[in-house]
Design a protein around this motif. Structure first.
Motif, PDB file in Angstrom:
ATOM      1  N   GLN A  30     -31.818  10.780  22.164  1.00 34.57           N
ATOM      2  CA  GLN A  30     -31.201   9.829  21.731  1.00 34.57           C
ATOM      3  C   GLN A  30     -32.331   8.909  20.711  1.00 34.57           C
ATOM      4  O   GLN A  30     -32.327   8.177  19.761  1.00 34.57           O
ATOM      5  CB  GLN A  30     -32.096   8.325  23.120  1.00 34.57           C
ATOM      6  N   ILE A  34     -28.729   5.558  13.216  1.00 32.27           N
ATOM      7  CA  ILE A  34     -27.560   5.832  12.824  1.00 32.27           C
ATOM      8  C   ILE A  34     -27.776   4.618  11.071  1.00 32.27           C
ATOM      9  O   ILE A  34     -27.956   3.672  11.585  1.00 32.27           O
ATOM     10  CB  ILE A  34     -26.553   4.758  13.264  1.00 32.27           C
ATOM     11  N   ALA A  61     -25.688   9.256  10.356  1.00 35.67           N
ATOM     12  CA  ALA A  61     -26.521   9.973  11.190  1.00 35.67           C
ATOM     13  C   ALA A  61     -27.629  10.728  10.973  1.00 35.67           C
ATOM     14  O   ALA A  61     -27.845  11.287  10.337  1.00 35.67           O
ATOM     15  CB  ALA A  61     -26.342  10.146  12.458  1.00 35.67           C
ATOM     16  N   ASN A  69     -31.024  17.570  18.780  1.00 38.19           N
ATOM     17  CA  ASN A  69     -29.345  17.171  18.999  1.00 38.19           C
ATOM     18  C   ASN A  69     -28.923  18.177  18.869  1.00 38.19           C
ATOM     19  O   ASN A  69     -28.502  18.051  17.538  1.00 38.19           O
ATOM     20  CB  ASN A  69     -29.762  15.741  18.365  1.00 38.19           C
ATOM     21  N   ILE A  72     -23.387  13.568  18.163  1.00 45.54           N
ATOM     22  CA  ILE A  72     -23.190  11.691  18.800  1.00 45.54           C
ATOM     23  C   ILE A  72     -22.207  12.257  19.564  1.00 45.54           C
ATOM     24  O   ILE A  72     -21.224  13.281  20.107  1.00 45.54           O
ATOM     25  CB  ILE A  72     -22.654  11.254  17.754  1.00 45.54           C
ATOM     26  N   TRP A 156     -24.984   2.300  21.955  1.00 41.98           N
ATOM     27  CA  TRP A 156     -25.191   2.651  21.405  1.00 41.98           C
ATOM     28  C   TRP A 156     -27.305   2.448  21.889  1.00 41.98           C
ATOM     29  O   TRP A 156     -27.634   0.932  22.205  1.00 41.98           O
ATOM     30  CB  TRP A 156     -25.242   1.863  20.003  1.00 41.98           C
ATOM     31  N   GLN A 158     -29.585   4.274  19.798  1.00 47.92           N
ATOM     32  CA  GLN A 158     -29.880   4.396  18.513  1.00 47.92           C
ATOM     33  C   GLN A 158     -29.801   2.730  18.044  1.00 47.92           C
ATOM     34  O   GLN A 158     -28.851   1.963  17.718  1.00 47.92           O
ATOM     35  CB  GLN A 158     -28.909   5.327  17.724  1.00 47.92           C
TER      36      GLN A 158
END
Length: 168
Positions: A30, A34, A61, A69, A72, A156, A158
């Motif tokens: 995580q 964003i 992002a 990652n 998303i 979220w 983030q």
């Protein structure tokens, strides 16, 4: 044994533990931001006088510059005011006109889009353009109709640096 003889041995032992013990730190998937979440809503009515909503979300992002990652997840509500919004996902695109791979699953009353490729890591800035449609997203009152919508949701993990919405 006297304290002055124990202390040097204790210090050496602690130093060895600090430098020799295996690290237990793990990457937090995580751990990205964003940079922007821009939504454009086009609200109207169909031939039956029911509200319809076309949505375009552009999510920018910022991923770390190491393999962590794959993409998303974006959760979109399936209901509003106790009834279905007849959600339909039209596309998940890249700015260059290509398409992002995505799958969907249901969670907590939402359709969750899992966007990205499980076989490819993303690094740096990545832009996701999501287009979808909904219906019955307004409340009707004798004084007029009301459109009340949570732009980016509340789940979220983030940081979102900037959120902007435009309604037509």
């Amino acid at each position: 044994m006297k304290l002055h003889k124990i202390v040097p041995h204790l210090i050496v032992f602690l130093v060895l533990i600090i430098f020799v013990a295996p690290s237990t730190a793990h990457a937090n998937t995580q751990n990205f931001t964003i940079a922007s979440f821009d939504a454009t809503y086009t609200l109207g009515k169909d031939d039956n006088n029911r509200s319809i909503l076309s949505v375009e979300e552009t999510i920018t992002a910022q991923f770390p510059n190491y393999d962590q990652n794959h993409g998303i997840e974006r959760a979109i509500p399936n209901t509003y005011d106790g009834h279905s919004v007849s959600l339909s996902i039209d596309s998940v695109d890249k700015p260059n006109g290509g398409n992002w791979s995505y799958t969907t699953y249901q969670s907590n009353g939402n359709t969750v889009l899992r966007i990205g490729d499980a076989n490819r890591y993303l690094q740096g800035e990545q832009i996701f353009i999501i287009n979808y449609n909904m219906r019955d997203v307004t409340k009707n009152f004798s004084s007029g109709d009301e459109f009340f919508w949570d732009i980016n949701g509340t789940d979220w993990k983030q940081t979102i640096e900037r959120v902007q919405a435009t309604i037509y």
